[in-house]
Design an enzyme around this catalytic site. Structure first.
Site, PDB file in Angstrom:
ATOM      1  N   LEU A 269     -33.824  17.604   6.792  1.00 52.07           N
ATOM      2  CA  LEU A 269     -34.090  17.026   8.111  1.00 52.07           C
ATOM      3  C   LEU A 269     -32.795  16.991   8.916  1.00 52.07           C
ATOM      4  O   LEU A 269     -31.840  16.311   8.547  1.00 52.07           O
ATOM      5  CB  LEU A 269     -34.670  15.618   7.963  1.00 52.07           C
ATOM      6  CG  LEU A 269     -35.931  15.508   7.094  1.00 52.07           C
ATOM      7  CD1 LEU A 269     -36.423  14.064   7.048  1.00 52.07           C
ATOM      8  CD2 LEU A 269     -37.028  16.432   7.601  1.00 52.07           C
TER       9      LEU A 269
ATOM     10  N   GLY B 291     -32.287  14.901  14.217  1.00 46.95           N
ATOM     11  CA  GLY B 291     -31.926  13.663  14.902  1.00 46.95           C
ATOM     12  C   GLY B 291     -30.871  13.859  15.974  1.00 46.95           C
ATOM     13  O   GLY B 291     -30.037  14.771  15.904  1.00 46.95           O
TER      14      GLY B 291
ATOM     15  N   LYS C 284     -25.119  15.581  15.637  1.00 44.57           N
ATOM     16  CA  LYS C 284     -24.525  14.848  14.525  1.00 44.57           C
ATOM     17  C   LYS C 284     -24.279  15.729  13.308  1.00 44.57           C
ATOM     18  O   LYS C 284     -23.232  15.638  12.655  1.00 44.57           O
ATOM     19  CB  LYS C 284     -25.416  13.665  14.141  1.00 44.57           C
ATOM     20  CG  LYS C 284     -24.891  12.860  12.965  1.00 44.57           C
ATOM     21  CD  LYS C 284     -25.644  11.564  12.764  1.00 44.57           C
ATOM     22  CE  LYS C 284     -27.073  11.782  12.362  1.00 44.57           C
ATOM     23  NZ  LYS C 284     -27.744  10.506  11.993  1.00 44.57           N
TER      24      LYS C 284
ATOM     25  N   ASP D 113     -27.730  14.260   7.211  1.00 44.59           N
ATOM     26  CA  ASP D 113     -26.654  13.287   7.432  1.00 44.59           C
ATOM     27  C   ASP D 113     -26.361  12.456   6.185  1.00 44.59           C
ATOM     28  O   ASP D 113     -25.734  11.402   6.266  1.00 44.59           O
ATOM     29  CB  ASP D 113     -26.969  12.383   8.625  1.00 44.59           C
ATOM     30  CG  ASP D 113     -28.246  11.580   8.449  1.00 44.59           C
ATOM     31  OD1 ASP D 113     -28.923  11.729   7.409  1.00 44.59           O
ATOM     32  OD2 ASP D 113     -28.591  10.798   9.367  1.00 44.59           O
TER      33      ASP D 113
ATOM     34  N   GLY E 124     -34.460   1.424   4.758  1.00 45.88           N
ATOM     35  CA  GLY E 124     -35.791   1.031   4.316  1.00 45.88           C
ATOM     36  C   GLY E 124     -35.745   0.365   2.953  1.00 45.88           C
ATOM     37  O   GLY E 124     -35.071   0.848   2.041  1.00 45.88           O
TER      38      GLY E 124
ATOM     39  N   HIS F  55      17.019  31.557   8.349  1.00 45.31           N
ATOM     40  CA  HIS F  55      17.164  30.663   9.492  1.00 45.31           C
ATOM     41  C   HIS F  55      16.624  31.282  10.780  1.00 45.31           C
ATOM     42  O   HIS F  55      16.891  32.439  11.076  1.00 45.31           O
ATOM     43  CB  HIS F  55      18.644  30.323   9.771  1.00 45.31           C
ATOM     44  CG  HIS F  55      19.497  30.170   8.572  1.00 45.31           C
ATOM     45  ND1 HIS F  55      19.557  29.000   7.851  1.00 45.31           N
ATOM     46  CD2 HIS F  55      20.338  31.039   7.960  1.00 45.31           C
ATOM     47  CE1 HIS F  55      20.404  29.161   6.842  1.00 45.31           C
ATOM     48  NE2 HIS F  55      20.883  30.385   6.885  1.00 45.31           N
TER      49      HIS F  55
ATOM     50  N   ALA G 138      20.465  34.805  10.798  1.00 46.58           N
ATOM     51  CA  ALA G 138      19.903  33.791  11.690  1.00 46.58           C
ATOM     52  C   ALA G 138      19.711  34.351  13.092  1.00 46.58           C
ATOM     53  O   ALA G 138      20.541  35.091  13.612  1.00 46.58           O
ATOM     54  CB  ALA G 138      20.825  32.579  11.732  1.00 46.58           C
TER      55      ALA G 138
END
Length: 461
Positions: free
Chosen positions: A8, A11, A22, A102, A142, A366, A383
């Protein structure tokens, strides 16, 4: 067994206060929906059906390679109505496992046990198996209602519950498994006479009782398995749980983490023996660390392989790299995609590489940019050296052969080749190929102007 999984994902996720659906919010570097699909795949189902609604096209376009059957719920009329949308695609004799996108941390072992519960008690496979949990704070969930014999006969959603029911600690996770034929009988009978005006999937429990279908339950061993995400606080809580579990698994296999609370894995991390990881390190994608590797603080590694004995010093960023044994990188180094280091190489502080291939023993210690470059063995890059690889339209390659010494502050204008054992004088700009075994430099005479005076600032009136 024909196993069909319904996830599911329709939502809206209002409490996230986000334009992003979400189920696309990330946990441990992956969308929530991806976590659930990957868990479902481990059960080897015949099909995975994802019910999408709010932001559906965004979900599908963001996850185009998910191996799922997309089912559209045009109106979000509740979880029962959502499951009903998938039923025409499912044969009557299949087992149906219902999951929520979720609820990302549910474990495959738990789901396997739940499927077994749905088959165990009755030879005609008509059992309804529910995943439940005991929570100290069941708010918003629930509640499981049992009779005096301990049998489940109802589930009451929080918004429909009185104070007595709200005191019940046992909750329904939203995960269930039963025969498809049962769902095809029960779902059309659902009512929306409740506080939400929705068709709850939980109402199938009452219908199962009426039809004398046995109901069994499995209690989740870990409460985090059934924790859903409705807001960003809950997302962060589950993120930390996921990270702590990942850290523990690594330590159980022999890695040392300086602080498991300051460690982030956003993909897969494989460690050899005696690996040490300092604080605030982020690992993204697939990362492999060989035996004895050390990762300093505040490093980010994305899709990287390190051979044995490598050390990455503080504040270094590596992406899309393959590093052989006994290399040293950083601090403050950036290795970009396409970088390959043979053994015993060194990349020092403030060196950036891209599509750079280093042979054994080569060093850039460097302040250099090395892009689109092939470097032979035992090259020393001074460098401030830059490979000037872009002409405004195309990228060009620089080739530096074995044993080359490049003086500081050298610019190599690609395409160009520096021959083996050549030496480049400091401050040179190299536009043409350099012969092997010779010293090459671009000389600019030093000049002194005697008697010259610096300008003096005048005070303003």
């Amino acid at each position: 067994m024909n196993l069909q999984i319904i996830i599911l994902a329709a939502g809206q996720g209002k409490r996230m206060y986000s334009d992003t659906p979400k189920v696309l919010h990330h946990l441990a570097g992956k969308p929530l929906l991806t976590h659930v699909v990957e868990t479902a795949q481990q059960l080897n189902p015949n099909a995975i059906h994802v019910i999408y609604g709010h932001g559906g096209e965004q979900i599908k376009s963001s996850l185009p390679n998910l191996p799922v059957h997309w089912v559209h719920q045009a109106e979000q009329l509740g979880t029962g109505h959502a499951v009903l949308q998938a039923m025409p695609h499912i044969p009557d004799d299949a087992y149906v496992l219902v999951l929520s996108a979720d609820v990302p941390l549910i474990q495959v072992e738990t789901l396997q046990s739940l499927i077994e519960c749905s088959q165990r008690q009755n030879p005609d496979h008509s059992v309804l198996a529910l995943l439940v949990a005991e929570l100290e704070n069941p708010s918003g969930l629930g509640r499981i209602i049992r009779n005096n014999q301990g049998e489940i006969y109802s589930i009451v959603e929080e918004k429909d519950a009185n104070e007595q029911v709200k005191n019940i600690k046992e909750i329904y996770s939203g995960v269930c498994c039963t025969l498809a034929n049962n769902l095809k009988k029960w779902l059309p009978q659902l009512s929306n006479s409740n506080a939400q005006g929705e068709y709850y999937l939980t109402e199938i429990i009452s219908l199962a009782v009426q039809n004398k279908t046995p109901i069994t339950s499995l209690t989740a061993k870990n409460s985090f398995e059934v924790q859903g995400i409705n807001n960003r606080q809950q997302l962060q809580q589950l993120e930390r749980i996921w990270q702590q579990r990942a850290a523990n698994q690594l330590m159980e296999k022999g890695a040392t983490l300086a602080d498991a609370n300051r460690f982030d894995l956003r993909g897969e991390l494989y460690c050899g023996k005696d690996v040490y990881i300092d604080i605030n390190c982020i690992f993204t994608g697939k990362v492999v660390l060989g035996n004895g590797c050390k990762i300093g603080p505040n490093c980010s590694l994305t899709n990287v392989t390190l051979g044995d004995g490598c050390e990455v010093y503080a504040n270094s960023v590596l992406e899309g790299c393959h590093i052989a044994n006994d290399c040293h990188i950083g601090p403050f180094a950036r290795l970009r995609s396409g970088t390959q280091l043979a053994s015993h190489c060194k990349i020092g502080n403030f060196v950036e590489t891209k599509k750079a291939i280093f042979d054994e023993g080569t060093k850039a210690s460097h302040l250099s940019y090395l892009g689109d470059v092939l470097l032979g063995k035992n090259v020393n890059v001074g460098a401030g050296t830059i490979t000037c690889n872009y002409d405004g339209v195309n990228k060009h390659q620089t080739i530096i052969e074995d044993g080359v010494f490049i003086g500081s502050d050298t610019q190599l204008i690609a395409p160009v080749t520096v021959g083996a054992n050549a030496t480049i004088g400091a401050g040179s700009t190299i536009r043409r190929n350099v012969p092997p075994d010779e010293l090459t430099l671009t000389e600019s005479r030093q000049k002194t102007i005697y008697g010259w005076k610096r300008p003096v600032k005048r005070e303003r009136d």
